[in-house]
Scaffold this motif. Structure first.
Motif, PDB file in Angstrom:
ATOM      1  N   ASP A 172      16.119   2.083  -2.139  1.00  0.00           N
ATOM      2  CA  ASP A 172      15.601   3.446  -2.209  1.00  0.00           C
ATOM      3  C   ASP A 172      16.410   4.227  -3.241  1.00  0.00           C
ATOM      4  O   ASP A 172      17.348   4.942  -2.909  1.00  0.00           O
ATOM      5  CB  ASP A 172      15.675   4.105  -0.837  1.00  0.00           C
ATOM      6  CG  ASP A 172      15.051   5.504  -0.837  1.00  0.00           C
ATOM      7  OD1 ASP A 172      14.341   5.834  -1.808  1.00  0.00           O
ATOM      8  OD2 ASP A 172      15.282   6.255   0.128  1.00  0.00           O
ATOM      9  N   GLY A 173      16.059   4.060  -4.520  1.00  0.00           N
ATOM     10  CA  GLY A 173      16.709   4.806  -5.590  1.00  0.00           C
ATOM     11  C   GLY A 173      18.077   4.273  -5.937  1.00  0.00           C
ATOM     12  O   GLY A 173      18.551   3.265  -5.389  1.00  0.00           O
ATOM     13  N   PRO A 174      18.772   4.942  -6.885  1.00  0.00           N
ATOM     14  CA  PRO A 174      20.097   4.484  -7.330  1.00  0.00           C
ATOM     15  C   PRO A 174      21.112   4.355  -6.194  1.00  0.00           C
ATOM     16  O   PRO A 174      21.902   3.415  -6.179  1.00  0.00           O
ATOM     17  CB  PRO A 174      20.520   5.561  -8.334  1.00  0.00           C
ATOM     18  CG  PRO A 174      19.233   6.156  -8.809  1.00  0.00           C
ATOM     19  CD  PRO A 174      18.310   6.127  -7.646  1.00  0.00           C
ATOM     20  N   GLY A 175      21.069   5.288  -5.264  1.00  0.00           N
ATOM     21  CA  GLY A 175      22.004   5.221  -4.142  1.00  0.00           C
ATOM     22  C   GLY A 175      21.821   3.964  -3.320  1.00  0.00           C
ATOM     23  O   GLY A 175      22.790   3.350  -2.862  1.00  0.00           O
ATOM     24  N   GLY A 176      20.565   3.554  -3.143  1.00  0.00           N
ATOM     25  CA  GLY A 176      20.288   2.332  -2.405  1.00  0.00           C
ATOM     26  C   GLY A 176      20.776   1.105  -3.140  1.00  0.00           C
ATOM     27  O   GLY A 176      21.220   0.123  -2.520  1.00  0.00           O
ATOM     28  N   VAL A 177      20.689   1.115  -4.477  1.00  0.00           N
ATOM     29  CA  VAL A 177      21.197   0.004  -5.274  1.00  0.00           C
ATOM     30  C   VAL A 177      22.701  -0.143  -5.069  1.00  0.00           C
ATOM     31  O   VAL A 177      23.209  -1.238  -4.810  1.00  0.00           O
ATOM     32  CB  VAL A 177      20.875   0.210  -6.772  1.00  0.00           C
ATOM     33  CG1 VAL A 177      21.635  -0.792  -7.632  1.00  0.00           C
ATOM     34  CG2 VAL A 177      19.377   0.094  -7.021  1.00  0.00           C
ATOM     35  N   LEU A 178      23.420   0.950  -5.183  1.00  0.00           N
ATOM     36  CA  LEU A 178      24.878   0.896  -5.024  1.00  0.00           C
ATOM     37  C   LEU A 178      25.262   0.486  -3.613  1.00  0.00           C
ATOM     38  O   LEU A 178      26.241  -0.236  -3.404  1.00  0.00           O
ATOM     39  CB  LEU A 178      25.485   2.251  -5.370  1.00  0.00           C
ATOM     40  CG  LEU A 178      25.242   2.762  -6.800  1.00  0.00           C
ATOM     41  CD1 LEU A 178      25.953   4.088  -7.020  1.00  0.00           C
ATOM     42  CD2 LEU A 178      25.698   1.743  -7.834  1.00  0.00           C
ATOM     43  N   SER A 179      24.488   0.931  -2.629  1.00  0.00           N
ATOM     44  CA  SER A 179      24.767   0.561  -1.238  1.00  0.00           C
ATOM     45  C   SER A 179      24.600  -0.944  -1.034  1.00  0.00           C
ATOM     46  O   SER A 179      25.422  -1.581  -0.357  1.00  0.00           O
ATOM     47  CB  SER A 179      23.833   1.326  -0.302  1.00  0.00           C
ATOM     48  OG  SER A 179      24.050   0.953   1.049  1.00  0.00           O
ATOM     49  N   ALA A 180      23.551  -1.520  -1.625  1.00  0.00           N
ATOM     50  CA  ALA A 180      23.322  -2.966  -1.497  1.00  0.00           C
ATOM     51  C   ALA A 180      24.435  -3.761  -2.173  1.00  0.00           C
ATOM     52  O   ALA A 180      24.863  -4.807  -1.672  1.00  0.00           O
ATOM     53  CB  ALA A 180      21.966  -3.331  -2.092  1.00  0.00           C
ATOM     54  N   LEU A 184      27.210  -4.120 -11.568  1.00  0.00           N
ATOM     55  CA  LEU A 184      27.791  -5.301 -10.921  1.00  0.00           C
ATOM     56  C   LEU A 184      28.900  -4.913  -9.961  1.00  0.00           C
ATOM     57  O   LEU A 184      29.603  -3.919 -10.170  1.00  0.00           O
ATOM     58  CB  LEU A 184      28.377  -6.260 -11.958  1.00  0.00           C
ATOM     59  CG  LEU A 184      27.431  -7.047 -12.846  1.00  0.00           C
ATOM     60  CD1 LEU A 184      26.832  -6.164 -13.935  1.00  0.00           C
ATOM     61  CD2 LEU A 184      28.165  -8.198 -13.511  1.00  0.00           C
ATOM     62  N   ARG A 185      29.033  -5.719  -8.926  1.00  0.00           N
ATOM     63  CA  ARG A 185      30.165  -5.560  -8.022  1.00  0.00           C
ATOM     64  C   ARG A 185      31.452  -5.868  -8.780  1.00  0.00           C
ATOM     65  O   ARG A 185      31.444  -6.555  -9.796  1.00  0.00           O
ATOM     66  CB  ARG A 185      30.048  -6.534  -6.842  1.00  0.00           C
ATOM     67  CG  ARG A 185      28.841  -6.288  -5.961  1.00  0.00           C
ATOM     68  CD  ARG A 185      28.827  -7.226  -4.773  1.00  0.00           C
ATOM     69  NE  ARG A 185      29.011  -8.622  -5.125  1.00  0.00           N
ATOM     70  CZ  ARG A 185      28.536  -9.629  -4.409  1.00  0.00           C
ATOM     71  NH1 ARG A 185      27.841  -9.384  -3.327  1.00  0.00           N
ATOM     72  NH2 ARG A 185      28.758 -10.881  -4.771  1.00  0.00           N
ATOM     73  N   ARG A 198      27.512  -2.672  -2.598  1.00  0.00           N
ATOM     74  CA  ARG A 198      28.736  -2.425  -1.826  1.00  0.00           C
ATOM     75  C   ARG A 198      28.783  -3.296  -0.571  1.00  0.00           C
ATOM     76  O   ARG A 198      29.850  -3.788  -0.179  1.00  0.00           O
ATOM     77  CB  ARG A 198      28.800  -0.936  -1.458  1.00  0.00           C
ATOM     78  CG  ARG A 198      30.150  -0.468  -0.938  1.00  0.00           C
ATOM     79  CD  ARG A 198      30.164   1.032  -0.723  1.00  0.00           C
ATOM     80  NE  ARG A 198      30.060   1.765  -1.964  1.00  0.00           N
ATOM     81  CZ  ARG A 198      29.000   2.490  -2.335  1.00  0.00           C
ATOM     82  NH1 ARG A 198      27.936   2.552  -1.545  1.00  0.00           N
ATOM     83  NH2 ARG A 198      28.985   3.142  -3.476  1.00  0.00           N
ATOM     84  N   SER A 199      27.637  -3.496   0.066  1.00  0.00           N
ATOM     85  CA  SER A 199      27.585  -4.270   1.305  1.00  0.00           C
ATOM     86  C   SER A 199      27.544  -5.773   1.063  1.00  0.00           C
ATOM     87  O   SER A 199      27.659  -6.561   2.001  1.00  0.00           O
ATOM     88  CB  SER A 199      26.353  -3.865   2.120  1.00  0.00           C
ATOM     89  OG  SER A 199      25.154  -4.214   1.438  1.00  0.00           O
ATOM     90  N   GLY A 200      27.337  -6.184  -0.188  1.00  0.00           N
ATOM     91  CA  GLY A 200      27.264  -7.600  -0.500  1.00  0.00           C
ATOM     92  C   GLY A 200      25.869  -8.173  -0.398  1.00  0.00           C
ATOM     93  O   GLY A 200      25.695  -9.393  -0.538  1.00  0.00           O
ATOM     94  N   VAL A 235      19.103  -6.327  -6.960  1.00  0.00           N
ATOM     95  CA  VAL A 235      18.519  -5.187  -6.257  1.00  0.00           C
ATOM     96  C   VAL A 235      18.077  -4.135  -7.265  1.00  0.00           C
ATOM     97  O   VAL A 235      18.745  -3.889  -8.269  1.00  0.00           O
ATOM     98  CB  VAL A 235      19.530  -4.584  -5.246  1.00  0.00           C
ATOM     99  CG1 VAL A 235      20.815  -4.117  -5.942  1.00  0.00           C
ATOM    100  CG2 VAL A 235      18.900  -3.430  -4.469  1.00  0.00           C
ATOM    101  N   THR A 236      16.923  -3.533  -7.011  1.00  0.00           N
ATOM    102  CA  THR A 236      16.420  -2.471  -7.870  1.00  0.00           C
ATOM    103  C   THR A 236      15.493  -1.580  -7.056  1.00  0.00           C
ATOM    104  O   THR A 236      15.392  -1.723  -5.824  1.00  0.00           O
ATOM    105  CB  THR A 236      15.703  -3.043  -9.115  1.00  0.00           C
ATOM    106  OG1 THR A 236      15.435  -1.983 -10.031  1.00  0.00           O
ATOM    107  CG2 THR A 236      14.416  -3.739  -8.733  1.00  0.00           C
ATOM    108  N   TYR A 237      14.809  -0.657  -7.728  1.00  0.00           N
ATOM    109  CA  TYR A 237      13.863   0.210  -7.019  1.00  0.00           C
ATOM    110  C   TYR A 237      12.600   0.351  -7.849  1.00  0.00           C
ATOM    111  O   TYR A 237      12.465  -0.269  -8.911  1.00  0.00           O
ATOM    112  CB  TYR A 237      14.488   1.563  -6.690  1.00  0.00           C
ATOM    113  CG  TYR A 237      15.179   2.273  -7.821  1.00  0.00           C
ATOM    114  CD1 TYR A 237      14.573   3.315  -8.503  1.00  0.00           C
ATOM    115  CD2 TYR A 237      16.481   1.916  -8.184  1.00  0.00           C
ATOM    116  CE1 TYR A 237      15.232   3.986  -9.533  1.00  0.00           C
ATOM    117  CE2 TYR A 237      17.140   2.569  -9.214  1.00  0.00           C
ATOM    118  CZ  TYR A 237      16.503   3.602  -9.884  1.00  0.00           C
ATOM    119  OH  TYR A 237      17.159   4.253 -10.911  1.00  0.00           O
TER     120      TYR A 237
END
Length: 300
Positions: free
Chosen positions: A128-136, A268-269, A138-140, A96-98
């Motif tokens: 959608d930006g760094p926050g979206g990367v971390l969310s993806a 990475l997760r 986190r959700s797997g 995942v990236t933006y």
């Protein structure tokens, strides 16, 4: 210290002498004896007490025995990880990236990944930006994120990679009076077409954006649309030099003074990465000119 000397030393300890150790290693007894003497010379200590019929470890030898076995165990673990990657026959890694990294470095890293591991596939999803990367992560939805390494990454493991050298791509009609390199004040006088929605990117571009972002005439997250608008003469944009040279050859590419760059890395997760993820990490490190070490993760 040579790894084979460590292996020879441990073999002598385990077999209690040179003769049996040499037989187990399939080397001659004189060669093994010389190797042990070489090791002692390099370390500047005596490793074995040779007064009895059976070699006994000295105090220095006992300390080395502990360290040597740890070294060999670490090497075995590293080899196992490399073998897991080399033996991959099928699999997929989800990345995942933006927009800021959708071309550089994604295109070249994915290309290198496919060249090295042709039986593996990769899925690249947009965030959608760094926050979206971390969310993806986190959700797997993804196992690896590519993002600005200066952005907050919470508790995720991360591997810093390289930096994007950013330049201003300016249509010819807007570039006549622009020096190269261009001071930030001169760029603030240009109509800009950039992705200004991500707060971290907005902070990075603060020196070239005027008060209230009045010179950002188009706020756009779609790189291809930005390039088309710049080529049409609508405004200038800021992007990695490698992308500018390839996508906006008809424009003037101008360096910034002071220079502007954007660091990127992998996120990475938690937990052990999959073999496919390790393969992707190795490709990213190779692209960035970093010595391969797929187990090397750290916090930014």
């Amino acid at each position: 210290m040579d790894l084979h000397l460590v292996t020879y030393f441990v073999a002598v300890v385990d077999h209690g002498g040179i003769t049996k150790a040499a037989q187990s290693l399939y080397i001659s007894q004189p060669s093994l004896s010389q190797a042990i003497r070489t090791l002692e010379k390099r370390l500047g200590v005596t490793l074995f007490d040779r007064t009895g019929r059976r070699l006994e470890l000295t105090e220095a030898g006992r300390k080395l025995d502990v360290a040597a076995r740890r070294i060999l165990a670490d090497v075995d673990r590293a080899k196992a990880k490399v073998d897991a990657v080399r033996e991959l026959r099928a699999g997929r890694v989800d990345v995942v990236t933006y927009a800021a990294f959708s071309i550089d470095p994604v295109v070249n890293v994915v290309r290198l990944f496919r060249e090295r591991f042709p039986r593996l596939s990769v899925r690249v999803i947009s965030a959608d930006g760094p926050g979206g990367v971390l969310s993806a992560l986190r959700s797997g939805d993804a196992e690896i994120g590519i993002m600005d390494s200066a952005a907050e990454h919470a508790t995720f493991s991360a591997i810093p990679m390289a930096e994007q050298d950013l330049v201003v791509a300016v249509p010819p009609r807007l570039a006549e009076e622009l020096p190269d390199p261009a001071p930030h004040s001169a760029v603030r006088a240009l109509p800009l077409i950039i992705d200004h929605s991500d707060q971290h990117t907005a902070n990075l571009f603060a020196g070239i954006v005027d008060d209230d972002a009045k010179n950002v005439v188009i706020d756009c997250q779609l790189p291809s649309a930005v390039w088309s608008l710049v080529r049409s003469g609508t405004g200038a944009t800021v992007l990695p030099r490698t992308v500018a040279d390839r996508q906006l050859a008809g424009t003037r590419r101008v360096a910034l003074d002071p220079p502007l760059s954007r660091p990127w890395g992998l996120v990475l997760r938690s937990g052990l990465p999959s073999p496919a993820a390790l393969a992707f990490i190795s490709a990213a490190r190779a692209h960035s000119g970093i010595s391969p070490d797929p187990s090397d993760t750290q916090d930014w």
